[in-house]
Design a protein around this motif. Structure first.
Motif, PDB file in Angstrom:
ATOM      1  N   GLN A  77       0.844  -1.194   0.000  1.00  0.00           N
ATOM      2  CA  GLN A  77       0.000   0.000   0.000  1.00  0.00           C
ATOM      3  C   GLN A  77       0.878   1.242   0.000  1.00  0.00           C
ATOM      4  O   GLN A  77       1.698   1.428   0.901  1.00  0.00           O
ATOM      5  CB  GLN A  77      -0.924   0.024   1.218  1.00  0.00           C
TER       6      GLN A  77
ATOM      7  N   ASN B  96      -2.228   6.852   0.870  1.00  0.00           N
ATOM      8  CA  ASN B  96      -3.554   7.265   0.375  1.00  0.00           C
ATOM      9  C   ASN B  96      -4.009   6.476  -0.852  1.00  0.00           C
ATOM     10  O   ASN B  96      -4.750   7.005  -1.694  1.00  0.00           O
ATOM     11  CB  ASN B  96      -3.565   8.765   0.081  1.00  0.00           C
TER      12      ASN B  96
ATOM     13  N   GLY C 274      -5.299   2.354  -2.308  1.00  0.00           N
ATOM     14  CA  GLY C 274      -5.755   1.032  -1.915  1.00  0.00           C
ATOM     15  C   GLY C 274      -4.611   0.034  -1.914  1.00  0.00           C
ATOM     16  O   GLY C 274      -3.504   0.334  -2.362  1.00  0.00           O
TER      17      GLY C 274
ATOM     18  N   LEU D 146       3.885   0.474   2.733  1.00  0.00           N
ATOM     19  CA  LEU D 146       3.340  -0.356   3.812  1.00  0.00           C
ATOM     20  C   LEU D 146       2.983  -1.720   3.228  1.00  0.00           C
ATOM     21  O   LEU D 146       2.288  -1.789   2.213  1.00  0.00           O
ATOM     22  CB  LEU D 146       2.112   0.330   4.403  1.00  0.00           C
TER      23      LEU D 146
ATOM     24  N   PHE E 238       1.436  -5.651   3.710  1.00  0.00           N
ATOM     25  CA  PHE E 238       0.518  -6.468   4.500  1.00  0.00           C
ATOM     26  C   PHE E 238       0.603  -7.918   4.057  1.00  0.00           C
ATOM     27  O   PHE E 238       0.558  -8.225   2.858  1.00  0.00           O
ATOM     28  CB  PHE E 238      -0.932  -6.003   4.304  1.00  0.00           C
TER      29      PHE E 238
ATOM     30  N   GLN F 164      -9.533   1.434   7.605  1.00  0.00           N
ATOM     31  CA  GLN F 164      -8.132   1.486   8.002  1.00  0.00           C
ATOM     32  C   GLN F 164      -7.920   2.781   8.769  1.00  0.00           C
ATOM     33  O   GLN F 164      -8.127   3.871   8.255  1.00  0.00           O
ATOM     34  CB  GLN F 164      -7.221   1.446   6.784  1.00  0.00           C
TER      35      GLN F 164
ATOM     36  N   GLY G 158      -3.402   4.695   8.973  1.00  0.00           N
ATOM     37  CA  GLY G 158      -2.483   4.102   8.005  1.00  0.00           C
ATOM     38  C   GLY G 158      -1.968   2.744   8.380  1.00  0.00           C
ATOM     39  O   GLY G 158      -0.893   2.336   7.947  1.00  0.00           O
TER      40      GLY G 158
ATOM     41  N   PHE H 254      -9.895   5.625   6.626  1.00  0.00           N
ATOM     42  CA  PHE H 254      -9.756   5.339   5.204  1.00  0.00           C
ATOM     43  C   PHE H 254     -10.575   4.088   4.924  1.00  0.00           C
ATOM     44  O   PHE H 254     -10.312   3.025   5.486  1.00  0.00           O
ATOM     45  CB  PHE H 254      -8.274   5.137   4.883  1.00  0.00           C
TER      46      PHE H 254
ATOM     47  N   LEU I 289     -12.008   1.191   2.530  1.00  0.00           N
ATOM     48  CA  LEU I 289     -11.608   0.431   1.346  1.00  0.00           C
ATOM     49  C   LEU I 289     -12.660  -0.603   0.994  1.00  0.00           C
ATOM     50  O   LEU I 289     -13.127  -1.348   1.860  1.00  0.00           O
ATOM     51  CB  LEU I 289     -10.274  -0.278   1.598  1.00  0.00           C
TER      52      LEU I 289
ATOM     53  N   ARG J 263     -11.216   8.635   1.817  1.00  0.00           N
ATOM     54  CA  ARG J 263     -10.719   9.212   3.084  1.00  0.00           C
ATOM     55  C   ARG J 263     -11.849  10.008   3.700  1.00  0.00           C
ATOM     56  O   ARG J 263     -12.290  10.996   3.142  1.00  0.00           O
ATOM     57  CB  ARG J 263      -9.532  10.122   2.806  1.00  0.00           C
TER      58      ARG J 263
END
Lengths: 116, 113
Positions: free
Chosen positions: A38, A41, A43, A88, A90, B38, B41, B88, B90, B109
């Motif tokens: 990620q 900001n 997806g 980031l 995951f 989320q 972050g 956030f 998703l 957001r």
């Protein structure tokens, strides 16, 4: 029940060096394992997955991951890090025998910073 | 290949106001759909998932609700927003005959003031 752990909140590596982002999992049966990345900001983007077969899985952008059943791990690796890999990451798992909605359990994420 | 659209991209709303976030998908039929939140972050919290039109499962009790009026449309709503709803959001899909890979939209957001 299924769970996944990413033991490192932050990983720093110098550009050009190899990188490893760690992931361990727990499932009752056999796992499906995934890595996502990620950027700020944005997806999550799918990187790679292990379903069955070869324990070494190759994915997008030169990333690979190795499934280790005895250690219940699925660490993400790249031979030579780029500054643009900073993001980031995951890890996610699904127990193959789990329910119809095919839910994934995500780790808490590891922030990778590649230093120039 | 499948595409996920989320609208709006950003939203600032006062406490107590209603909310409607929309997710639409293209390129696949009869997907499983998911809403995640989320915060800060970091980790993803699964809020709702849907295996078909009108079929919604909630993962955690909260101030939000979800609906799936059409096969490729998934809506997240609230009657009265709380400060803690900021985050956030998703939307994701998975293909039922596939290997459970989830594909994510670009996110919304939401800031509640």
């Amino acid at each position: 029940a299924q769970s996944v752990a990413q033991p490192e909140d932050q990983v720093n590596v110098a550009e050009g060096n190899p990188l490893t982002v760690k992931c361990t999992y727990s499932v009752s049966g056999n796992p499906y394992l995934f890595w996502y990345v990620q950027y700020p900001n944005r997806g999550l983007q799918f990187l790679l997955k292990y379903i069955t077969g070869d324990n070494l899985v190759k994915g997008s952008y030169g990333f690979e991951a190795e499934f280790n059943k005895s250690q219940t791990s699925f660490h993400l690796k790249k031979p030579s890090a780029l500054v643009s890999d900073s993001a980031l990451y995951f890890c996610a798992v699904r127990d193959v025998s789990s329910g119809s909605a095919r839910q994934l359990t995500f780790g808490s994420g590891t922030q990778l910073t590649v230093l120039p | 290949s499948q595409t996920i659209h989320q609208w709006p991209a950003t939203l600032v709303q006062p406490v107590g106001s209603p909310l409607s976030l929309e997710c639409t998908v293209e390129g696949t039929s009869n997907p499983n759909l998911y809403w995640y939140r989320q915060a800060a972050g970091r980790g993803l919290q699964l809020l709702f998932y849907s295996v078909g039109i009108g079929q919604i499962s909630s993962e955690v009790p909260q101030n939000l609700s979800a609906s799936r009026p059409q096969d490729r449309q998934f809506i997240l709503s609230s009657k009265k927003l709380l400060l803690s709803d900021s985050g956030f959001y998703l939307c994701a899909l998975s293909i039922r005959s596939g290997s459970d890979t989830q594909y994510f939209g670009p996110g919304t957001r939401l800031t509640v003031l």
